[in-house]
Design an enzyme around this catalytic site. Structure first.
Site, short mmCIF file in Angstrom:
data_model
loop_
_atom_site.label_atom_id
_atom_site.label_comp_id
_atom_site.label_asym_id
_atom_site.label_seq_id
_atom_site.Cartn_x
_atom_site.Cartn_y
_atom_site.Cartn_z
N HIS A 127 53.25 45.24 40.43
CA HIS A 127 53.96 44.75 39.24
C HIS A 127 54.74 45.93 38.66
O HIS A 127 54.31 47.08 38.80
CB HIS A 127 52.90 44.26 38.26
CG HIS A 127 53.39 43.57 37.03
ND1 HIS A 127 53.84 44.26 35.94
CD2 HIS A 127 53.47 42.26 36.72
CE1 HIS A 127 54.18 43.39 35.00
NE2 HIS A 127 53.96 42.17 35.44
N ASP A 204 44.91 48.20 39.47
CA ASP A 204 45.47 47.18 38.58
C ASP A 204 44.71 45.88 38.85
O ASP A 204 44.96 45.20 39.84
CB ASP A 204 46.97 47.03 38.85
CG ASP A 204 47.59 45.90 38.05
OD1 ASP A 204 46.85 45.11 37.42
OD2 ASP A 204 48.83 45.79 38.07
N GLN A 207 45.10 40.68 38.12
CA GLN A 207 44.96 39.39 38.80
C GLN A 207 43.60 39.22 39.48
O GLN A 207 43.28 38.12 39.93
CB GLN A 207 46.07 39.23 39.86
CG GLN A 207 47.47 39.18 39.30
CD GLN A 207 47.74 37.96 38.43
OE1 GLN A 207 47.01 36.97 38.44
NE2 GLN A 207 48.81 38.03 37.64
N LYS A 230 44.89 36.81 30.68
CA LYS A 230 44.92 36.13 31.98
C LYS A 230 43.55 35.61 32.37
O LYS A 230 43.37 35.05 33.44
CB LYS A 230 45.44 37.09 33.05
CG LYS A 230 46.90 37.50 32.86
CD LYS A 230 47.36 38.36 34.03
CE LYS A 230 48.58 39.17 33.71
NZ LYS A 230 49.82 38.41 33.82
N CYS A 370 58.42 40.18 37.62
CA CYS A 370 58.17 41.59 37.29
C CYS A 370 57.82 42.39 38.54
O CYS A 370 56.99 43.30 38.51
CB CYS A 370 57.06 41.75 36.26
SG CYS A 370 57.48 41.01 34.69
C1 LIG Z 1 49.34 42.50 38.84
C2 LIG Z 1 49.77 42.62 37.41
N1 LIG Z 1 49.80 43.84 36.84
C3 LIG Z 1 50.15 44.02 35.57
C4 LIG Z 1 50.52 42.96 34.78
C5 LIG Z 1 50.93 43.23 33.37
O1 LIG Z 1 50.04 42.65 32.49
P1 LIG Z 1 50.36 42.69 30.93
O2 LIG Z 1 51.69 42.02 30.79
O3 LIG Z 1 49.26 41.89 30.33
O4 LIG Z 1 50.37 44.10 30.52
C6 LIG Z 1 50.51 41.68 35.32
C7 LIG Z 1 50.91 40.52 34.50
O5 LIG Z 1 51.92 39.89 34.63
C8 LIG Z 1 50.14 41.51 36.66
O6 LIG Z 1 50.13 40.31 37.24
#
Ligand SMILES: Cc1ncc(COP(=O)(O)O)c(C=O)c1O
Lengths: 417, 152
Positions: A127, A204, A207, A230, A370
């Site tokens: 992401h 990270d 998910q 999430k 993203c």
């Molecule tokens: C794999 C992953 N990393 C990071 C994020 C970022 O999360 P947040 O927007 O809650 O900071 C997301 C969410 O869209 C994600 O799916």
């Protein structure tokens, strides 16, 4: 492991008020869970309870409300700790979201430990939140950013990983599960590779933590970042887990109330963990509600959550095979694949598909997710994504497939599909 | 009664579909006076616009890009009404277009001036798609500003 049928979807659905909504005259079919999940009554009620019954600041008062609020706030931290099997509650830092957790590591640990000529290793399926902080760090430090590629079948190329992680590597930053491909990464193998060269590994878990059992000690990771929103929790709160020995010597990054031990006009010293990394009045209500979300998931059991999602994903993969003109991204078999199906259409843009499905009450994600570099590397500019959670049913997969067929008919009659 | 896709007809009007299928003025200019790339960061739609000015007149224009039907058709439709206009007229058209997308019913006079771009009126009912329709128009302003910044 209990059979997947153990998960009583109908009773779960009745806990989510939003699922009774109509959208554009149709029942809501919510398939955008990788973006954010819906919230059960238990979580919503915990927010109401806090504001109606014991709203107060934490860690700074001897009155009853403050004591109750502090207890509930710290209790929630303990729940999160047990949920991911962290070694101590001091290793759980509240942040705003995954992005802030990742940036925290980039601005503290990495700022202090990455120097010119060092290497940062990340993957092709991150992401933006787990790419851009490392690009910026590499630029600030004169370090090199290396990317572990994706294999043809949507997995992480572990052979390449072994070559890319070298004596120069200081940190390996990897997703646990791709929000676009659904690929579950072998984090333990990457942790071993990182540790063998004296690097740290940051995961990270945005998910993975909501969808599968996650044990940070078994994975042997040094940092794990995730967001409450999430995993049935509220927006505005996230978590950074850090290995206690590392957090102990990591410099703070935001300064102010709560994070200090003693302050004079000239200088200050730092409070204990985890408060050293939580400057100012924290997000008390949402931390407490995160605890309620963890409670909810634990009653179901994360093994059951994963089993249910595997079942739905397997079913969806089978039904997608019926569709023409639709190309699935990522692994086509359910082993180590989460409940995320991204797809592109031969001629239709994902927004046109998304608008059509919205007319039918179906909520999917469209666009670049993203993850622009990943989407581009697949030779497309945008994709549609359906992602599932505990309250989704095979019936809803059918609604999606029927919706896609209807959209296909509509747009081919219009001459653009 | 379940609702189907009938309401989409308002969005996907024949003129728009035609421009999406066969976009006009996509040939790149040899010697553009001004050129810009516009990207919608939320969805990744892209427009590449080139202007060839002769004095104060848009003598040639080219729009290419990638993205949804609305963003690409709007770009193609734009080229048809902006071609041959003065830069002041082009800026006026942008204002009229923006009013149509965000305001109330358009007057007959405005409808006349917007010509085929009037077909994008239906996008109003799909608020998240308005930015798709506006993308090439903001590219136009950027391209014009590059030549002669708007007067304060
Ligand atoms: C794999 C992953 N990393 C990071 C994020 C970022 O999360 P947040 O927007 O809650 O900071 C997301 C969410 O869209 C994600 O799916």
């Amino acid at each position: 492991m209990l059979p997947a049928t153990y998960l009583d979807v109908e009773s779960i659905r009745s806990d989510f008020p939003i699922l009774t909504r109509q959208v554009n005259g149709n029942p809501l079919t919510y398939l955008d869970n990788a973006a954010t999940s819906q919230k059960p009554t238990q979580v919503i009620q915990s927010l109401v309870d806090y504001y109606e019954r014991y709203n107060s600041n934490v860690h700074r008062g001897v009155h009853t409300l403050s004591i109750e609020a502090t207890e509930a706030y710290e209790d929630a931290r303990g729940k999160v700790q047990r949920f991911i099997n962290a070694p101590s509650s001091e290793s759980i830092i509240w942040t705003r979201n995954t992005s802030e957790s990742l940036n925290l590591v980039a601005y503290t640990w990495a700022e202090a430990n990455v120097a010119v000529g060092d290497e940062i290793v990340t993957t092709a399926m991150e992401h933006h939140s787990d790419i851009v902080p490392w690009q910026q760090l590499a630029m600030r430090k004169g370090a090199t950013l290396k990317i572990i590629p994706e294999t043809e079948n949507g997995r992480l190329d572990m052979e390449q990983a072994a070559e890319l992680i070298t004596e120069r590597t200081k940190i390996v930053a990897t997703t646990h599960m791709s929000n676009v491909l659904g690929t579950v990464v072998d984090v333990k193998a990457l942790a071993d590779a990182a540790h063998a060269v004296g690097a740290v590994i940051l995961v990270d878990g945005a998910q993975s933590v909501p969808h599968m059992p996650v044990d940070v000690q078994a994975l042997d990771c040094d940092f794990m970042a995730f967001s409450a929103h999430k995993m049935l929790g509220p927006t505005g709160i996230g978590v950074l887990y850090g290995r206690p020995e590392i957090l102990e010597v990591m410099p703070p990054w935001m300064f102010g109330g709560d994070m200090i031990l003693q302050v004079s006009y000239e200088d200050a010293s730092w409070n204990d963990l985890p408060y050293r990394f939580e400057a100012g009045t924290p997000n008390i209500a949402d931390a407490i509600a995160t605890g309620a979300a963890v409670d909810y998931l634990e009653v179901i059991g994360m093994d059951n959550v994963w089993a249910h999602e595997q079942k739905i994903t397997g079913y969806a993969l089978g039904r997608f095979a019926e569709l023409e003109g639709i190309n699935l991204l990522g692994p086509q078999e359910i082993e180590n694949k989460g409940a995320v199906l991204s797809f592109s259409h031969d001629s239709l843009h994902s927004h046109d598909l998304g608008t059509a499905l919205d007319q039918l009450g179906i909520a999917i994600r469209t666009g670049h997710h993203c993850a622009m570099p990943l989407i581009r590397s697949h030779g497309i500019v945008s994709a549609a994504r359906a992602s599932f959670y505990i309250y989704n049913t095979e019936g809803e997969v059918d609604v999606l497939i029927d919706g896609l067929k209807e959209a296909e008919r509509y747009f081919s009659k219009a001459g653009i599909a | 009664m379940q609702q189907g896709l009938g309401d989409l007809d308002e969005l996907y009007q024949e003129v728009l579909l035609d421009h999406y299928r066969n976009p006009r003025n996509t040939e790149l200019l040899d010697d553009p006076t001004s050129e810009v790339d516009a990207i919608n960061p939320f969805c990744g739609d892209e427009i590449h616009m080139q202007l060839g000015l002769y004095g104060d007149t848009v003598a040639s224009i080219s729009v290419t890009g990638q993205g949804c039907s609305i963003s690409q058709a709007a770009g193609s439709l734009l080229t048809e009404i902006v071609d041959g206009r003065t830069t002041t007229e082009a800026r006026e058209l942008r204002e009229l277009f923006r009013e149509m997308m965000t305001g109330e019913e358009v007057s007959e006079e405005v409808a006349d001036r917007l010509e085929d771009s009037l077909a994008l009126q239906g996008v109003r009912r799909f608020p998240v798609r308005i930015k798709c329709a506006l993308l090439s128009w903001s590219a136009l302003i950027d391209a014009l500003d590059k030549v002669a910044p708007a007067k304060p």
